[in-house]
Design an enzyme around this catalytic site. Structure first.
Site, PDB file in Angstrom:
ATOM      1  N   ARG A 100      -8.227  -9.165  -8.103  1.00  0.00           N
ATOM      2  CA  ARG A 100      -8.904 -10.457  -8.212  1.00  0.00           C
ATOM      3  C   ARG A 100     -10.302 -10.270  -8.792  1.00  0.00           C
ATOM      4  O   ARG A 100     -10.776  -9.144  -8.930  1.00  0.00           O
ATOM      5  CB  ARG A 100      -9.050 -11.078  -6.824  1.00  0.00           C
ATOM      6  CG  ARG A 100      -9.859 -10.169  -5.895  1.00  0.00           C
ATOM      7  CD  ARG A 100     -10.154 -10.763  -4.545  1.00  0.00           C
ATOM      8  NE  ARG A 100     -11.035  -9.921  -3.759  1.00  0.00           N
ATOM      9  CZ  ARG A 100     -10.641  -8.924  -2.980  1.00  0.00           C
ATOM     10  NH1 ARG A 100      -9.355  -8.626  -2.868  1.00  0.00           N
ATOM     11  NH2 ARG A 100     -11.520  -8.197  -2.300  1.00  0.00           N
ATOM     12  N   GLU A 160      -2.749   8.243   7.629  1.00  0.00           N
ATOM     13  CA  GLU A 160      -3.585   8.967   6.685  1.00  0.00           C
ATOM     14  C   GLU A 160      -4.566   9.827   7.448  1.00  0.00           C
ATOM     15  O   GLU A 160      -4.965   9.487   8.560  1.00  0.00           O
ATOM     16  CB  GLU A 160      -4.429   7.969   5.876  1.00  0.00           C
ATOM     17  CG  GLU A 160      -3.864   7.563   4.567  1.00  0.00           C
ATOM     18  CD  GLU A 160      -4.791   6.564   3.864  1.00  0.00           C
ATOM     19  OE1 GLU A 160      -4.315   5.928   2.936  1.00  0.00           O
ATOM     20  OE2 GLU A 160      -5.970   6.432   4.251  1.00  0.00           O
ATOM     21  N   LYS A 166       0.816  -1.220   0.000  1.00  0.00           N
ATOM     22  CA  LYS A 166       0.000   0.000   0.000  1.00  0.00           C
ATOM     23  C   LYS A 166       0.854   1.276   0.000  1.00  0.00           C
ATOM     24  O   LYS A 166       0.492   2.274  -0.627  1.00  0.00           O
ATOM     25  CB  LYS A 166      -0.945   0.003   1.206  1.00  0.00           C
ATOM     26  CG  LYS A 166      -1.878  -1.207   1.267  1.00  0.00           C
ATOM     27  CD  LYS A 166      -2.838  -1.246   0.102  1.00  0.00           C
ATOM     28  CE  LYS A 166      -3.700  -2.481   0.038  1.00  0.00           C
ATOM     29  NZ  LYS A 166      -3.080  -3.748  -0.335  1.00  0.00           N
ATOM     30  N   HIS A 213     -15.907  -4.742   8.262  1.00  0.00           N
ATOM     31  CA  HIS A 213     -15.163  -4.845   7.003  1.00  0.00           C
ATOM     32  C   HIS A 213     -15.573  -6.031   6.147  1.00  0.00           C
ATOM     33  O   HIS A 213     -14.875  -6.426   5.220  1.00  0.00           O
ATOM     34  CB  HIS A 213     -13.651  -4.835   7.246  1.00  0.00           C
ATOM     35  CG  HIS A 213     -13.214  -3.613   7.982  1.00  0.00           C
ATOM     36  ND1 HIS A 213     -13.357  -2.352   7.454  1.00  0.00           N
ATOM     37  CD2 HIS A 213     -12.697  -3.449   9.220  1.00  0.00           C
ATOM     38  CE1 HIS A 213     -12.934  -1.469   8.331  1.00  0.00           C
ATOM     39  NE2 HIS A 213     -12.537  -2.106   9.418  1.00  0.00           N
TER      40      HIS A 213
HETATM   41  C1  MV4 Z   1     -10.283   4.710   5.631  1.00  0.00           C
HETATM   42  C2  MV4 Z   1     -11.411   5.215   6.298  1.00  0.00           C
HETATM   43  C3  MV4 Z   1     -11.378   6.526   6.698  1.00  0.00           C
HETATM   44  N1  MV4 Z   1     -10.289   7.278   6.476  1.00  0.00           N
HETATM   45  N2  MV4 Z   1      -9.236   5.506   5.425  1.00  0.00           N
HETATM   46  C4  MV4 Z   1     -11.646   0.159   5.445  1.00  0.00           C
HETATM   47  C5  MV4 Z   1     -11.242  -0.917   4.491  1.00  0.00           C
HETATM   48  C6  MV4 Z   1     -10.007  -0.425   3.839  1.00  0.00           C
HETATM   49  N3  MV4 Z   1      -9.930  -0.878   2.483  1.00  0.00           N
HETATM   50  C7  MV4 Z   1     -10.100   1.041   3.955  1.00  0.00           C
HETATM   51  N4  MV4 Z   1     -11.064   1.351   4.972  1.00  0.00           N
HETATM   52  C8  MV4 Z   1     -11.254   2.610   5.424  1.00  0.00           C
HETATM   53  N5  MV4 Z   1     -10.223   3.458   5.197  1.00  0.00           N
HETATM   54  C9  MV4 Z   1      -9.252   6.750   5.845  1.00  0.00           C
HETATM   55  N6  MV4 Z   1      -8.183   7.517   5.650  1.00  0.00           N
HETATM   56  C10 MV4 Z   1     -12.486   4.382   6.518  1.00  0.00           C
HETATM   57  C11 MV4 Z   1     -12.416   3.061   6.100  1.00  0.00           C
HETATM   58  C12 MV4 Z   1     -13.548   2.274   6.415  1.00  0.00           C
HETATM   59  C13 MV4 Z   1     -14.332   1.686   5.438  1.00  0.00           C
HETATM   60  C14 MV4 Z   1     -14.023   1.820   4.097  1.00  0.00           C
HETATM   61  C15 MV4 Z   1     -14.777   1.229   3.135  1.00  0.00           C
HETATM   62  C16 MV4 Z   1     -15.893   0.501   3.505  1.00  0.00           C
HETATM   63  C17 MV4 Z   1     -16.211   0.339   4.824  1.00  0.00           C
HETATM   64  C18 MV4 Z   1     -15.437   0.931   5.796  1.00  0.00           C
HETATM   65  C19 MV4 Z   1     -15.786   0.772   7.129  1.00  0.00           C
HETATM   66  C20 MV4 Z   1     -15.013   1.341   8.070  1.00  0.00           C
HETATM   67  C21 MV4 Z   1     -13.893   2.078   7.728  1.00  0.00           C
END
Ligand code: MV4
Length: 501
Positions: free
Chosen positions: A292, A200, A116, A235
């Site tokens: 994928r 972040e 990442k 998640h």
């Molecule tokens: C985040 C975020 C808020 N701020 N990054 C969760 C899965 C991963 N792929 C990235 N995720 C998140 N990253 C920042 N800088 C909130 C999430 C997140 C989230 C993202 C997508 C779908 C569901 C989620 C549930 C909680 C937090």
């Protein structure tokens, strides 16, 4: 064209890939663990090979055994499905070395998108919007603290090797930074064998919007528009749909072009998904590439008319993409519900056992991708996803209605499933309005325990037994009617039916 495919997976996705191969007249090999001897994917494949005991480490994750199975059955290609070895660059490299076609991206692209921190750097240099945060790796706490001050609070700690939420932490206050970092690094080391983490800016109540892309081996890239996957629990995605209610045509076009650029600068080929976070002001940020075929791919297939597994196999065979961006004209609305073998009324505990009764929904606009059958066993060892119910309709309202009815018609007895939970989600007024942010489940279903449902089920059971009593009584009556002992208007009307003259 590839002449034989080994499917290195199980459950609904293995079945999905095997059926696609059959449609392309390509013979398939299933591999299975001892717990999956009678599983559906074994039954639908042309050949099947046992690769070891139930634990995934000794079966579905054992690279050597899977390569050996491919050689033994003379399979030219391996399709990894999702999960297991799907995004493992080491496995893709091993396939390349063994002259087996890996149906997925090349190992170099896999390596890049799996890191990442590196992919954030690559994307930033290419002018792709990324979430404000750290560039490059840092060594010690003071270095992180200095970065944190620049970024501002609240912020998020993420594992470089992570993804899908693993190893993530929100930090609200500078005081929490040091302990959170230490815990995050420890967690990352034990989960991924790599303790690199980065910081972040924390985006509040984002939406998760991802774009499906296809890239051939000659630099041609198309996107197949977006999927909204904001309805998640810890998640784990639960409901996905396309199109997203949050995009307008302009934003959609912008994000689509950005997604294609992400794929191009990654040197990526085959099917892939570019994940974005969309904030409250509709600003979008690149998150990661899912290298994928995804669980939620069917919603894209139903609206675009493109079969993604067929495309994956054609691309892996060395074919050029046979269509251009302008040829993709999505139509209507599609929703997917994931049917998990877990008990929502008992803290979503996985449920295993035998499927004692199965009635599957069917009808216009209903697709059911399944890994189960009546009488099958659901083992405890694997991901609890049983099947996916996907509906298509002309618009979102009709699709929601169709989904609720399809869920109503779906009966699985013997194991606990998420079907009732899904019905309430898709039926929820806020879902109907399209207000689907990532905190939807926490906001509306935090303390949902299905108790009400259980009460209702008790009532239904009572009614059923009452009906049974009534039926017995009416059978008695019927006998009486036949003997002309009682008066009945039904008898008068239905004389010709009940042995009348
Ligand atoms: C985040 C975020 C808020 N701020 N990054 C969760 C899965 C991963 N792929 C990235 N995720 C998140 N990253 C920042 N800088 C909130 C999430 C997140 C989230 C993202 C997508 C779908 C569901 C989620 C549930 C909680 C937090």
């Amino acid at each position: 064209m590839i002449k034989k495919v080994l499917v290195a997976n199980r459950g609904e996705i293995a079945v999905r890939v095997i059926k696609a191969c059959r449609e392309m007249s390509i013979p398939t090999v299933a591999v299975y663990s001892e717990a999956d001897r009678k599983s559906l994917h074994v039954q639908v494949a042309d050949e099947a090979l046992c690769i070891g005991p139930p634990p995934v480490i000794e079966s579905y994750l054992d690279m050597e055994k899977i390569i050996e199975a491919a050689h033994k059955t003379r399979a030219e290609a391996i399709h990894p499905g999702y999960g297991f070895l799907a995004e493992n660059s080491e496995f893709a490299r091993l396939c390349e070395k063994e002259k087996i076609i890996f149906v997925g991206p090349n190992s170099k692209a896999l390596e890049l998108v799996g890191d990442k921190i590196r992919s954030r750097q690559t994307m930033e240099e290419a002018g792709i919007p990324i979430i404000p945060g750290m560039k490059g790796k840092k060594k010690n706490i003071p270095e992180y603290a200095a970065e944190a001050k620049k970024i501002g609070y609240p912020l998020m700690i993420k594992a470089s090797a992570g993804g899908g939420g693993k190893g993530m932490r929100i930090v609200w206050d500078p005081k929490e930074l040091k302990p959170s970092l230490e815990a995050g690094m420890r967690e990352a080391r034990s989960a991924f064998g790599d303790e690199s983490v980065y910081l972040e800016k924390y985006i509040e109540e984002p939406r998760h919007v991802e774009f499906q892309a296809l890239a051939d081996n000659y630099g041609n890239v198309v996107h197949l528009f977006e999927r909204e996957c904001s309805i998640q629990r810890r998640h784990q995605k639960i409901v996905e749909e396309t199109p997203s209610q949050a995009l307008n045509p302009e934003l959609r076009a912008q994000m689509g072009e950005t997604a294609k650029k992400v794929i191009q600068v990654s040197g990526y080929n085959n099917a892939g998904t570019v994940e974005f976070l969309l904030d409250k002001n509709k600003k979008f940020y690149f998150l990661e590439v899912n290298a994928r075929l995804q669980v939620e791919h069917p919603v894209t297939e139903l609206t675009s008319g493109v079969d993604l597994v067929h495309q994956q196999i054609k691309i892996a065979s060395g074919e050029k993409l046979s269509f251009e961006q302008e040829d993709i004209k999505p139509r209507g609305h599609a929703i997917e519900c994931r049917i998990y073998a877990e008990d929502p009324s008992n803290n979503f505990l996985p449920s295993s056992g035998k499927v004692l009764f199965l009635k599957e929904p069917q009808g216009p606009g209903i697709r059911h991708d399944t890994g189960i059958y009546n009488g099958c066993d659901v083992p405890i060892y694997y991901d609890p996803i049983l099947s996916k119910l996907i509906v298509w309709a002309e618009n979102r309202d009709l699709a929601c209605q169709r989904m609720v009815h399809a869920l109503d018609d779906y009966i699985i007895l013997g194991i606990k499933t998420s079907i009732d939970f899904l019905k309430e989600i898709v039926g929820h007024p806020q879902f109907r309005k399209g207000n689907t942010t990532t905190d939807f489940i926490n906001a509306h279903f935090a303390d949902w325990d299905g108790k009400e449902k259980a009460e209702e089920e008790k009532k239904i059971a009572l009614m059923a037994s009452a009906f049974a009593e009534l039926e017995k009584a009416s059978l008695g009556k019927m006998a009486a009617v036949e003997k002309r002992e009682v008066f009945s208007p039904w008898l008068t009307l239905g004389k010709w039916r009940i042995g009348g003259k």
